[in-house]
Design an enzyme around this catalytic site. Structure first.
Site, mmCIF file in Angstrom:
data_model
loop_
_atom_site.group_PDB
_atom_site.id
_atom_site.type_symbol
_atom_site.label_atom_id
_atom_site.label_comp_id
_atom_site.label_asym_id
_atom_site.label_seq_id
_atom_site.Cartn_x
_atom_site.Cartn_y
_atom_site.Cartn_z
ATOM 1 N N ARG A 123 36.617 34.692 38.761
ATOM 2 C CA ARG A 123 35.943 35.964 38.488
ATOM 3 C C ARG A 123 35.726 36.706 39.805
ATOM 4 O O ARG A 123 34.618 36.778 40.337
ATOM 5 C CB ARG A 123 34.649 35.717 37.730
ATOM 6 C CG ARG A 123 34.945 35.369 36.279
ATOM 7 C CD ARG A 123 33.738 35.238 35.417
ATOM 8 N NE ARG A 123 34.096 35.388 33.999
ATOM 9 C CZ ARG A 123 33.283 35.119 33.000
ATOM 10 N NH1 ARG A 123 32.065 34.695 33.245
ATOM 11 N NH2 ARG A 123 33.675 35.281 31.760
ATOM 12 N N GLN A 128 40.060 40.787 37.787
ATOM 13 C CA GLN A 128 39.377 41.257 36.582
ATOM 14 C C GLN A 128 40.345 41.617 35.468
ATOM 15 O O GLN A 128 40.089 41.348 34.291
ATOM 16 C CB GLN A 128 38.497 42.463 36.919
ATOM 17 C CG GLN A 128 37.199 42.095 37.610
ATOM 18 C CD GLN A 128 36.341 43.312 37.894
ATOM 19 O OE1 GLN A 128 36.836 44.429 37.959
ATOM 20 N NE2 GLN A 128 35.047 43.090 38.080
ATOM 21 N N ASP A 131 41.343 38.585 33.387
ATOM 22 C CA ASP A 131 40.245 37.735 32.911
ATOM 23 C C ASP A 131 40.251 37.627 31.382
ATOM 24 O O ASP A 131 39.637 38.433 30.683
ATOM 25 C CB ASP A 131 38.920 38.316 33.413
ATOM 26 C CG ASP A 131 37.717 37.429 33.109
ATOM 27 O OD1 ASP A 131 37.886 36.431 32.378
ATOM 28 O OD2 ASP A 131 36.611 37.744 33.598
ATOM 29 N N SER A 134 36.793 37.162 29.546
ATOM 30 C CA SER A 134 36.029 38.384 29.324
ATOM 31 C C SER A 134 36.644 39.240 28.224
ATOM 32 O O SER A 134 35.929 39.761 27.367
ATOM 33 C CB SER A 134 35.931 39.187 30.624
ATOM 34 O OG SER A 134 35.131 38.507 31.571
ATOM 35 N N TYR A 231 27.953 32.020 36.460
ATOM 36 C CA TYR A 231 27.666 31.255 35.247
ATOM 37 C C TYR A 231 26.212 30.779 35.249
ATOM 38 O O TYR A 231 25.568 30.678 36.288
ATOM 39 C CB TYR A 231 28.594 30.037 35.140
ATOM 40 C CG TYR A 231 30.035 30.389 34.926
ATOM 41 C CD1 TYR A 231 30.516 30.764 33.675
ATOM 42 C CD2 TYR A 231 30.939 30.342 35.985
ATOM 43 C CE1 TYR A 231 31.839 31.087 33.475
ATOM 44 C CE2 TYR A 231 32.278 30.663 35.798
ATOM 45 C CZ TYR A 231 32.725 31.031 34.544
ATOM 46 O OH TYR A 231 34.040 31.352 34.346
#
Length: 377
Positions: A123, A128, A131, A134, A231
Site C-alpha cells: 500500500r 494504488q 491495489d 481496495s 492495518y
C-alpha cells in the site's frame, strides 16, 4: 510479444473475470497478446464477441489458452488442472489467498511457476492503481449495505407521509477500512443514521467526514493501534473487554450491523458475541464481510443466512464483489493492467525487475519454491 491468458474461474460461485474488453484493448496497446478461454467473461456480462472485437484471441478451452501463455491472469488461484497445464516459468498473477490456500501455492511452486499474490501488493502511492484489495473491498462495502437493505424488512431513510412517519434505520459499521468507509457512504446515501467503530485512531476523522458518528474507547492503546502499513493491530484482552462493553450498549439499539474487520494472515477477529446478537431487536440484520476468514460474528455460517432465536438475520454471503461482477471485474482488470506494465522492460520485452519493490512484495513462488518470507515454513 508476451502472451497473457485469461481462463474461466473454476471456484464455485465466482462470477468475476480477470480481463475485460477494455483491459484487453489496453494490454494489446501495451504490447501484449491476449488469449481468452471462450465463456470466461459471460457471468460478468462480457461476451466472447466483445473480447474478439477488442483484439483478443478467443479459444475453446483453458488448455488451448494456457498452451500459448507466458502470463496467466486469474481472479482466484488456478485449478489443479490449469496448474498442471502451465509451462514452467509461467507468470501467474491472481488473488491467491496464500495464507489459507496453501495447497494451490505449493502446486504452483512445484510446477515452477512465478506466482504473484495480488493481495500482497504494497500500500504505497505508486501501487494504488494495482491495489486489488481496495478495489474489491470498495464494492464489497457497497454491496453489504444493499444486501442488508434487502434483508431488512423496513425502509432505511426517514419518510414523512400522510399516514405517519417512518423512522430512519440505525446502521452500525464495525471496521472502517475501504469496505467500511464505502458502507458508511452508501448507508448515508440511503438515508440511514450511521455510526461506526474501528481500533485505528486515524479512522475517526474519516468516519466523521462522511457524516457518521464514531464509537470507540479512546484510551492510550487505541491511539497506537495501527501498523505502519495502515492495518489494524490485534488489541489486548483488556482493551477488547472495554470495547465490548461499549459496543454491547450500542449494538442492541441498531437495526443493521455490518462487520468488515480482517487481520492479514490470521483468522478474522471476533467482534460480535452471541449475547450481543441476542440483544438486538427482531428483524435486525447483520452482514459479516469476514465470513470467509472465519467471521467477525458468533453464529455466522458461510454461504447461509442464519436466523437466531430472537429473529436476527446473520448474513454470511461470501464474495460480495462477485455479486457486482461487471464492475468488480472492470476494476480488477484495471488493477492487473497496471501490474502488467511492471513485467516489461523499456523495450517492451517480458523481463520483470524482481528488485522492484512492488514485484518483490507480491512475489510468492519462483524457481520451484515458495519465496515470500511470510509464507515459508
Amino acid at each position: 510479444m508476451a502472451v497473457i491468458a485469461v481462463t474461466k474461474e473454476s471456484r464455485a460461485g465466482e462470477t468475476r473475470v480477470a480481463a475485460t474488453p477494455e483491459s484487453v484493448k489496453k494490454l494489446a496497446g501495451a504490447g501484449f497478446s491476449v488469449v481468452i478461454e471462450a465463456g470466461a467473461g459471460v457471468a460478468a456480462a462480457y461476451p466472447d464477441a466483445d473480447y474478439a472485437a477488442a483484439g483478443a484471441e478467443v479459444v475453446k478451452t483453458a488448455k488451448d489458452a494456457l498452451a500459448k501463455a507466458d502470463i496467466l491472469f486469474k481472479v482466484r488461484a488456478p485449478s489443479d488442472a490449469e496448474i498442471a497445464t502451465l509451462k514452467p516459468g509461467t507468470i501467474v498473477a491472481a488473488s491467491l489467498n496464500p495464507y489459507q490456500d496453501k495447497a494451490a501455492l505449493e502446486a504452483l511452486a512445484a510446477k515452477g511457476a512465478t506466482a504473484f499474490a495480488m493481495e500482497f501488493i504494497p500500500r504505497i502511492t505508486r501501487a494504488q492503481v494495482m491495489d486489488v484489495l481496495s478495489s474489491q473491498a470498495n464494492l464489497a462495502g457497497y454491496r453489504a449495505v444493499i444486501e442488508a437493505a434487502e434483508a431488512y424488512g423496513r425502509a432505511l431513510p426517514m419518510m414523512m407521509t400522510a399516514a405517519g412517519t417512518v423512522a430512519a434505520a440505525k446502521v452500525f459499521i464495525m471496521g472502517v477500512g475501504v469496505a467500511g468507509l464505502q458502507a458508511i457512504a452508501t448507508a448515508r446515501r440511503l438515508g440511514a443514521v450511521v455510526t461506526a467503530t474501528d481500533v485505528r485512531p486515524a479512522t475517526k476523522e474519516q468516519v466523521e467526514s462522511l457524516g457518521a458518528k464514531f464509537i470507540a474507547v479512546e484510551d492510550e492503546e487505541f491511539k497506537n493501534a495501527q501498523t505502519a502499513g495502515g492495518y489494524a493491530k490485534e488489541m489486548s484482552a483488556e482493551y477488547q473487554a472495554k470495547q465490548a462493553e461499549l459496543i454491547t450498549g450500542h449494538i442492541g439499539k441498531q437495526d443493521i450491523v455490518i462487520t468488515t474487520a480482517l487481520i492479514p494472515g490470521r483468522p478474522a477477529p471476533r467482534l460480535v458475541s452471541a449475547a450481543q446478537v441476542a440483544s438486538m431487536k427482531p428483524g435486525s440484520v447483520i452482514v459479516d464481510l469476514a465470513v470467509e476468514q472465519g467471521g467477525n460474528v458468533e453464529g455466522v455460517k458461510l454461504g447461509e443466512t442464519a436466523v437466531t432465536a430472537n429473529g436476527v438475520k446473520i448474513l454470511g454471503a461470501p464474495n460480495l464483489p462477485g455479486r457486482i461482477a461487471t464492475d468488480a471485474s472492470a476494476l480488477y482488470a484495471r488493477n492487473l493492467f497496471a501490474f502488467a506494465g511492471l513485467l516489461l522492460d523499456k523495450e517492451g520485452q517480458l523481463a520483470p525487475d524482481y528488485e522492484d519493490e512492488i514485484l518483490k512484495a507480491a512475489l510468492v513462488a519462483q524457481g520451484g519454491a515458495i519465496v515470500h518470507p511470510a509464507l515459508k515454513a
